[in-house]
Write an enzyme that holds these catalytic residues in place. Structure first.
Site, PDB file in Angstrom:
ATOM      1  N   ASN A  10       0.878  -1.172   0.000  1.00 44.14           N
ATOM      2  CA  ASN A  10       0.000   0.000   0.000  1.00 44.14           C
ATOM      3  C   ASN A  10       0.916   1.223   0.000  1.00 44.14           C
ATOM      4  OD1 ASN A  10      -1.792   2.038   0.528  1.00 44.14           O
ATOM      5  ND2 ASN A  10      -2.769   1.030   2.280  1.00 44.14           N
ATOM      6  N   ARG A  93      -2.469  -2.022  -3.611  1.00 45.92           N
ATOM      7  CA  ARG A  93      -3.681  -1.232  -3.438  1.00 45.92           C
ATOM      8  C   ARG A  93      -3.590  -0.042  -4.385  1.00 45.92           C
ATOM      9  NH1 ARG A  93      -5.120   3.194   0.952  1.00 45.92           N
ATOM     10  NH2 ARG A  93      -7.296   3.437   0.422  1.00 45.92           N
ATOM     11  N   HIS A 182     -12.814   2.847  -0.306  1.00 47.31           N
ATOM     12  CA  HIS A 182     -12.820   1.814   0.743  1.00 47.31           C
ATOM     13  C   HIS A 182     -13.456   0.522   0.213  1.00 47.31           C
ATOM     14  CE1 HIS A 182     -13.121   5.157   4.070  1.00 47.31           C
ATOM     15  NE2 HIS A 182     -11.855   4.808   3.910  1.00 47.31           N
ATOM     16  N   ARG A 243     -12.321  15.329   7.360  1.00 49.58           N
ATOM     17  CA  ARG A 243     -13.078  15.756   6.170  1.00 49.58           C
ATOM     18  C   ARG A 243     -14.513  16.092   6.549  1.00 49.58           C
ATOM     19  NH1 ARG A 243     -11.478  10.483   3.324  1.00 49.58           N
ATOM     20  NH2 ARG A 243      -9.234  10.748   3.213  1.00 49.58           N
ATOM     21  N   GLU A 386      -8.255  -5.199   5.017  1.00 48.42           N
ATOM     22  CA  GLU A 386      -8.049  -4.855   3.613  1.00 48.42           C
ATOM     23  C   GLU A 386      -6.867  -5.609   3.015  1.00 48.42           C
ATOM     24  OE1 GLU A 386      -9.237  -0.385   3.003  1.00 48.42           O
ATOM     25  OE2 GLU A 386      -8.835  -0.733   5.112  1.00 48.42           O
TER      26      GLU A 386
END
Ligand code: AMP
Length: 402
Positions: A10, A93, A182, A243, A386
Site C-alpha cells: 500500500n 492497493r 474503501h 473531512r 483490507e
C-alpha cells in the site's frame, strides 16, 4: 513447490505499508511500514510474525525504490525474501480505478497507462500507487503484479446512484461521477457479515458502516454494491476525522467569493481541517469521548453532528435496499467505539434496529453480533482486513496458474 505467498503493498506519497501472507492458510508472515520517505528521518518498522521479532531503523530513505529495497532486505533476513520461489505475486492497493477497472487486474504497460490517465481524479493517491507498482516491477520483473482498486466494488452501482444531477456531457468530459472508495473493506466486511449470519452473500442485504479516520457507508444488495457515500473523491458523505463529508456545494462559492479563500485553501480546509477535527480540534474518537465524559460541550456537539449524519445514511440506505438483514460497523471507530454504535442505533427500533448494551460493551477483535436475539435486523461488528482481501483477490487471479 506451489508458490502461495502474496506480498501486499500500500504505497502512499511518503510511506509504504506492507504485509506478506501465505495464502495456503491465509496466515500472516511479516508486516511493516516505511514512513517519511524522502526525509532525513525516514523510519522502517518491520515485524516477522512467525517469530515475533520487530526491527526498527531510522535514517534517510531517499525514495520508494530505496524503501522497497529496504523492505526486501528485511524480508530476506527472515528467510522471506522477494527472490523466494514461494512468492506468487505482489498485490498493490490502487485507490482509483475509475469506471475502467471493475476487478483486480494483472499489471502490464496498458494498465499502468490507464491508472496514469486517472491521475486527474485522484491526484494525491494514484501517483504514489503507481510509484509502488513501477518499483516492484523493476525489482521482480518476472513476477505477476496485481492492482486491486478501492473503487472496483462500487462499479456495480446503478447510474441512478452513480450520477450527479449535472449535464451528463460535462460530467462525462471530466469523468465526474460517484466512484466510492474503501471498496476492498466494503467487499470483505459485507461478505464476512453474510458468513456471520450463516447465509450466502447473494442472499443478504447489508448496510456497511466503515468508520475510521476516513469514513464511508455502503448499501450492498446480494453481495453487490448499490450505493455508497463517497463520491468523485473521498470527501463526500459521512463526517470524518478531518473531512467535512456532505455540504451544500455553494459553501465553496461562498468561501471563495465572500471569504476570499483560494481553491487550494478551501481544498485543505474541507479535506484536512474539517470533520471532527474542524468541529472540536480532535479527530480521535477516544479523545472526543474522554472530553465528553468531562462535560466538554464542543466535543459533545461534534459527536452529535457525527451521529446525526450517520443515522441519516442508515435511513437512506434502508430506503435504497427496501429490506435490510444487517447493519455492520467496521474500521477503527466502528470496531472499537461502543458509544458510537449505541448512539447510531438509538431510536431506530421502528426500523427493526437495536443494540444489546451488554453485547455492545464486549471488546473483541472477532466478528460478532451486538443486536438482541429476536431483532429483525442484525447489528454486527466485523473487523475489516483490507490486506487479506487484497491478497485473496490477488491470489485468486494468479494462484490458479501455479
Ligand atoms: P482507521 O482509519 O480505521 O485506522 O481508524 C482510526 C480511528 O479509529 C482513530 O482516529 C480513532 O478515532 C478511532 N479509534 C481507534 N481505536 C479506538 C478506540 N479504542 N475507541 C474509539 N475510537 C478508536
Amino acid at each position: 513447490m506451489t508458490a502461495s505467498r502474496v506480498l501486499v503493498l500500500n504505497s502512499g506519497s511518503s510511506s509504504v505499508k506492507y504485509q506478506l501472507l501465505d495464502m495456503s492458510d491465509s496466515s500472516r508472515l511479516a508486516a511493516g511500514l516505511v514512513e517519511r520517505i524522502g526525509e532525513q528521518t525516514s523510519r522502517l518498522k518491520h515485524t516477522c510474525l512467525t517469530t515475533g521479532d520487530t526491527r526498527e531503523h531510522t535514517g534517510p530513505i531517499a525514495d520508494h525504490e530505496a524503501a522497497l529495497k529496504a523492505v526486501a532486505e528485511e524480508l530476506g533476513r527472515d528467510g522471506l525474501g522477494l527472490d523466494s520461489p514461494e512468492l506468487a505475486a505482489i498485490g498493490h492497493r490502487v485507490v482509483h480505478g475509475g469506471m475502467f477497472f471493475t476487478e483486480p487486474t494483472v499489471v502490464d504497460d496498458e494498465v499502468i497507462a490507464e491508472i496514469e490517465r486517472l491521475i486527474p481524479v485522484a491526484p494525491l493517491h494514484n501517483p504514489a500507487n503507481l510509484t509502488g507498482i513501477r518499483t516492484a516491477r523493476a525489482l521482480r520483473p518476472d513476477l505477476p503484479q496485481v492492482a486491486v482498486f478501492d473503487t472496483a466494488f462500487h462499479t456495480t452501482m446503478p447510474e441512478s446512484a452513480a450520477r450527479y444531477a449535472i449535464d451528463p456531457k460535462i460530467a462525462d468530459r471530466h469523468r465526474i461521477r460517484r466512484y466510492g472508495f474503501h471498496g476492498t473493506s466494503h467487499a470483505y466486511v459485507s461478505r464476512e457479515t453474510a458468513r456471520l449470519l450463516g447465509r450466502a452473500p447473494q442472499d443478504v442485504n447489508v448496510i456497511v458502516l466503515h468508520l475510521g479516520n476516513g469514513a464511508s457507508a455502503s448499501a450492498v444488495r446480494g453481495g453487490r454494491c448499490v450505493d455508497t457515500s463517497m463520491g468523485l473523491t473521498p470527501l463526500e458523505g459521512l463526517v470524518m476525522g478531518t473531512r467535512s463529508g456532505d455540504l451544500d456545494p455553494a459553501v465553496i462559492f461562498h468561501l471563495a467569493r465572500v471569504g476570499g479563500m483560494s481553491m487550494d485553501e478551501i481544498d485543505t480546509l474541507l479535506n484536512k481541517r474539517s470533520g471532527l477535527f474542524g468541529l472540536c480540534g480532535d479527530n480521535d474518537m477516544r479523545e472526543i469521548r474522554r472530553r465528553i465524559d468531562e462535560s466538554d460541550e464542543e466535543a459533545a456537539l461534534a459527536f452529535d453532528i457525527y451521529i446525526h449524519r450517520l443515522k441519516k445514511y442508515i435511513g437512506a440506505y434502508y430506503a435504497v435496499l427496501g429490506t435490510v438483514d444487517a447493519v455492520v460497523f467496521t474500521a477503527g471507530v466502528g470496531e472499537n467505539a461502543a458509544p458510537v454504535r449505541e448512539a447510531a442505533a438509538a431510536g431506530l427500533e421502528g426500523l427493526g434496529l437495536a443494540v444489546d448494551p451488554e453485547l455492545n460493551a464486549v471488546r473483541a477483535d472477532v466478528a460478532r453480533l451486538i443486536s438482541p436475539k429476536d431483532a429483525r435486523v442484525a447489528v454486527a461488528v466485523v473487523p475489516t482486513d483490507e490486506e487479506l482481501e487484497i491478497a485473496t483477490q490477488t491470489y485468486a487471479l494468479v494462484g490458479k496458474n501455479n
